[in-house]
Design a protein around this motif. Sequence first.
Motif, PDB file in Angstrom:
ATOM      1  N   MET A  24       0.540  -1.461  -0.222  1.00 33.26           N
ATOM      2  CA  MET A  24      -0.154  -0.067  -0.011  1.00 33.26           C
ATOM      3  C   MET A  24       0.477   1.158   0.141  1.00 33.26           C
ATOM      4  O   MET A  24       0.387   2.237  -0.675  1.00 33.26           O
ATOM      5  N   HIS A  25       1.569   1.075   0.708  1.00 38.08           N
ATOM      6  CA  HIS A  25       2.746   2.097   0.986  1.00 38.08           C
ATOM      7  C   HIS A  25       3.399   2.456  -0.683  1.00 38.08           C
ATOM      8  O   HIS A  25       3.478   3.995  -1.224  1.00 38.08           O
ATOM      9  N   LEU A  26       4.327   1.544  -1.292  1.00 39.85           N
ATOM     10  CA  LEU A  26       4.319   1.762  -2.413  1.00 39.85           C
ATOM     11  C   LEU A  26       3.975   2.336  -3.154  1.00 39.85           C
ATOM     12  O   LEU A  26       3.397   2.976  -4.427  1.00 39.85           O
ATOM     13  N   LEU A  27       2.095   1.813  -3.055  1.00 42.67           N
ATOM     14  CA  LEU A  27       1.109   2.220  -4.924  1.00 42.67           C
ATOM     15  C   LEU A  27       0.732   3.751  -4.434  1.00 42.67           C
ATOM     16  O   LEU A  27       1.304   4.555  -5.056  1.00 42.67           O
ATOM     17  N   ASP A  28       0.603   4.700  -2.602  1.00 41.39           N
ATOM     18  CA  ASP A  28      -0.093   5.215  -2.705  1.00 41.39           C
ATOM     19  C   ASP A  28       1.350   6.595  -3.030  1.00 41.39           C
ATOM     20  O   ASP A  28       1.157   7.937  -3.273  1.00 41.39           O
ATOM     21  N   SER A  29       2.286   5.706  -3.316  1.00 36.37           N
ATOM     22  CA  SER A  29       4.080   6.706  -3.219  1.00 36.37           C
ATOM     23  C   SER A  29       4.533   7.080  -4.618  1.00 36.37           C
ATOM     24  O   SER A  29       4.712   7.404  -5.765  1.00 36.37           O
ATOM     25  N   GLY A  30       3.237   5.912  -5.381  1.00 34.48           N
ATOM     26  CA  GLY A  30       3.437   6.275  -7.588  1.00 34.48           C
ATOM     27  C   GLY A  30       4.444   5.860  -7.355  1.00 34.48           C
ATOM     28  O   GLY A  30       5.223   5.333  -9.044  1.00 34.48           O
ATOM     29  N   ASP A  31       5.012   4.645  -6.497  1.00 32.39           N
ATOM     30  CA  ASP A  31       6.857   4.239  -7.099  1.00 32.39           C
ATOM     31  C   ASP A  31       5.541   2.620  -7.910  1.00 32.39           C
ATOM     32  O   ASP A  31       5.230   1.492  -7.756  1.00 32.39           O
ATOM     33  N   ALA A  32       5.647   2.295  -9.231  1.00 30.21           N
ATOM     34  CA  ALA A  32       4.961   1.714 -10.180  1.00 30.21           C
ATOM     35  C   ALA A  32       5.499   0.506  -9.880  1.00 30.21           C
ATOM     36  O   ALA A  32       5.304  -0.520 -10.068  1.00 30.21           O
ATOM     37  N   GLU A  33       6.517   0.672 -10.615  1.00 29.78           N
ATOM     38  CA  GLU A  33       7.352  -0.860 -11.206  1.00 29.78           C
ATOM     39  C   GLU A  33       7.839  -1.579  -9.831  1.00 29.78           C
ATOM     40  O   GLU A  33       7.153  -2.807  -9.982  1.00 29.78           O
ATOM     41  N   ALA A  34       7.838  -1.017  -8.336  1.00 34.83           N
ATOM     42  CA  ALA A  34       8.058  -1.690  -6.993  1.00 34.83           C
ATOM     43  C   ALA A  34       6.780  -2.299  -6.649  1.00 34.83           C
ATOM     44  O   ALA A  34       6.297  -3.109  -6.088  1.00 34.83           O
ATOM     45  N   TRP A  35       5.256  -1.559  -7.513  1.00 34.67           N
ATOM     46  CA  TRP A  35       4.403  -1.855  -6.679  1.00 34.67           C
ATOM     47  C   TRP A  35       3.813  -3.202  -7.939  1.00 34.67           C
ATOM     48  O   TRP A  35       3.472  -3.914  -7.055  1.00 34.67           O
ATOM     49  N   ALA A  36       4.061  -3.220  -8.968  1.00 35.35           N
ATOM     50  CA  ALA A  36       3.534  -3.820  -9.560  1.00 35.35           C
ATOM     51  C   ALA A  36       4.247  -4.902  -9.539  1.00 35.35           C
ATOM     52  O   ALA A  36       3.888  -6.540 -10.273  1.00 35.35           O
ATOM     53  N   ALA A  37       6.175  -4.754  -9.171  1.00 31.28           N
ATOM     54  CA  ALA A  37       6.699  -6.745  -8.646  1.00 31.28           C
ATOM     55  C   ALA A  37       5.583  -6.887  -7.242  1.00 31.28           C
ATOM     56  O   ALA A  37       6.524  -8.264  -7.495  1.00 31.28           O
ATOM     57  N   THR A  38       4.888  -6.461  -6.433  1.00 31.80           N
ATOM     58  CA  THR A  38       4.453  -7.513  -5.499  1.00 31.80           C
ATOM     59  C   THR A  38       3.481  -8.079  -6.250  1.00 31.80           C
ATOM     60  O   THR A  38       2.505  -9.002  -5.255  1.00 31.80           O
ATOM     61  N   PHE A  39       2.794  -8.275  -7.892  1.00 30.77           N
ATOM     62  CA  PHE A  39       2.222  -9.582  -8.440  1.00 30.77           C
ATOM     63  C   PHE A  39       2.955 -10.283  -9.192  1.00 30.77           C
ATOM     64  O   PHE A  39       3.836  -9.981  -9.314  1.00 30.77           O
ATOM     65  N   THR A  40       2.461 -11.744  -9.447  1.00 35.26           N
ATOM     66  CA  THR A  40       2.812 -12.838  -9.912  1.00 35.26           C
ATOM     67  C   THR A  40       3.116 -12.081 -11.706  1.00 35.26           C
ATOM     68  O   THR A  40       2.992 -10.817 -11.583  1.00 35.26           O
ATOM     69  N   GLU A  41       4.173 -12.182 -12.323  1.00 33.38           N
ATOM     70  CA  GLU A  41       4.453 -11.751 -13.697  1.00 33.38           C
ATOM     71  C   GLU A  41       3.055 -11.692 -14.310  1.00 33.38           C
ATOM     72  O   GLU A  41       3.016 -10.853 -15.119  1.00 33.38           O
ATOM     73  N   ASP A  42       2.256 -12.664 -13.526  1.00 27.88           N
ATOM     74  CA  ASP A  42       0.577 -12.613 -14.578  1.00 27.88           C
ATOM     75  C   ASP A  42      -0.754 -12.378 -13.899  1.00 27.88           C
ATOM     76  O   ASP A  42      -1.251 -12.433 -13.980  1.00 27.88           O
ATOM     77  N   GLY A  43      -0.133 -11.933 -13.049  1.00 24.81           N
ATOM     78  CA  GLY A  43      -0.628 -11.087 -11.509  1.00 24.81           C
ATOM     79  C   GLY A  43      -1.856 -10.468 -12.358  1.00 24.81           C
ATOM     80  O   GLY A  43      -2.301  -9.965 -13.423  1.00 24.81           O
ATOM     81  N   LEU A  44      -3.967 -10.769 -11.829  1.00 26.75           N
ATOM     82  CA  LEU A  44      -4.593  -9.461 -12.005  1.00 26.75           C
ATOM     83  C   LEU A  44      -5.264  -9.256 -10.983  1.00 26.75           C
ATOM     84  O   LEU A  44      -4.898  -9.769  -9.771  1.00 26.75           O
ATOM     85  N   PHE A  45      -5.626  -7.889 -11.758  1.00 23.52           N
ATOM     86  CA  PHE A  45      -6.291  -7.155 -10.472  1.00 23.52           C
ATOM     87  C   PHE A  45      -7.328  -6.383 -11.065  1.00 23.52           C
ATOM     88  O   PHE A  45      -7.583  -5.964 -12.046  1.00 23.52           O
ATOM     89  N   ALA A  46      -7.984  -7.053 -10.157  1.00 24.97           N
ATOM     90  CA  ALA A  46      -9.533  -6.809 -10.806  1.00 24.97           C
ATOM     91  C   ALA A  46     -10.337  -5.865  -9.995  1.00 24.97           C
ATOM     92  O   ALA A  46     -11.312  -6.194  -8.997  1.00 24.97           O
ATOM     93  N   PRO A  47     -10.416  -4.264 -10.181  1.00 23.94           N
ATOM     94  CA  PRO A  47     -11.205  -3.077  -9.668  1.00 23.94           C
ATOM     95  C   PRO A  47     -12.095  -3.027 -10.016  1.00 23.94           C
ATOM     96  O   PRO A  47     -12.067  -3.118 -11.491  1.00 23.94           O
ATOM     97  N   PRO A  48     -13.181  -2.584  -9.328  1.00 25.66           N
ATOM     98  CA  PRO A  48     -14.866  -2.438 -10.094  1.00 25.66           C
ATOM     99  C   PRO A  48     -14.707  -0.732 -10.949  1.00 25.66           C
ATOM    100  O   PRO A  48     -15.799  -0.336 -11.154  1.00 25.66           O
TER     101      PRO A  48
END
Length: 145
Positions: A24-48
């Motif tokens: 959540m700290h990575l997301l809120d700081s805008g550290d996009a690559e580091a936040w994305a790296a917290t997902f698997t390579e094929d990670g899925l994010f389904a926001p409404p």
Amino acid sequence: MSETVSPAYASLYADIQRFHARQMHLLDSGDAEAWAATFTEDGLFAPPSLPEPVRGRVALAEGVRSAHAALAADGEVRRHLLTTAAVEDPGPDGSVRVRSYVQVVATRRDEAPRLLLMCVCDDVLVVEDGRWRVHERYVSRDDRP
């Protein structure tokens, strides 16, 4: 009534709390690559807020970069407060399901913070290279069916 907690579960819960806090700290700081790296390579994010789920680190990072730039241009800061994590015991494959409440607080300079959203976050977490990663994340909003 008290519930007996094993040391192994307590350790698992603490690890996942640390993971979510960092994410959540990575997301809120805008550290996009580091936040994305917290997902698997094929990670899925389904926001409404999106018509289709986002899949893969490249797309995830681009989404965060774009959203963070738009918020910065608009003078707004957002904080994601992930709470009340219900962590299930690991499944046979080692994956862990976590259901959490997420409050999104928005603040503009010289204005009072406001609760923007109240969401439920359903994660499937896996361990890759010794680190927790989100394999799937589904988010639902309390104000939408």
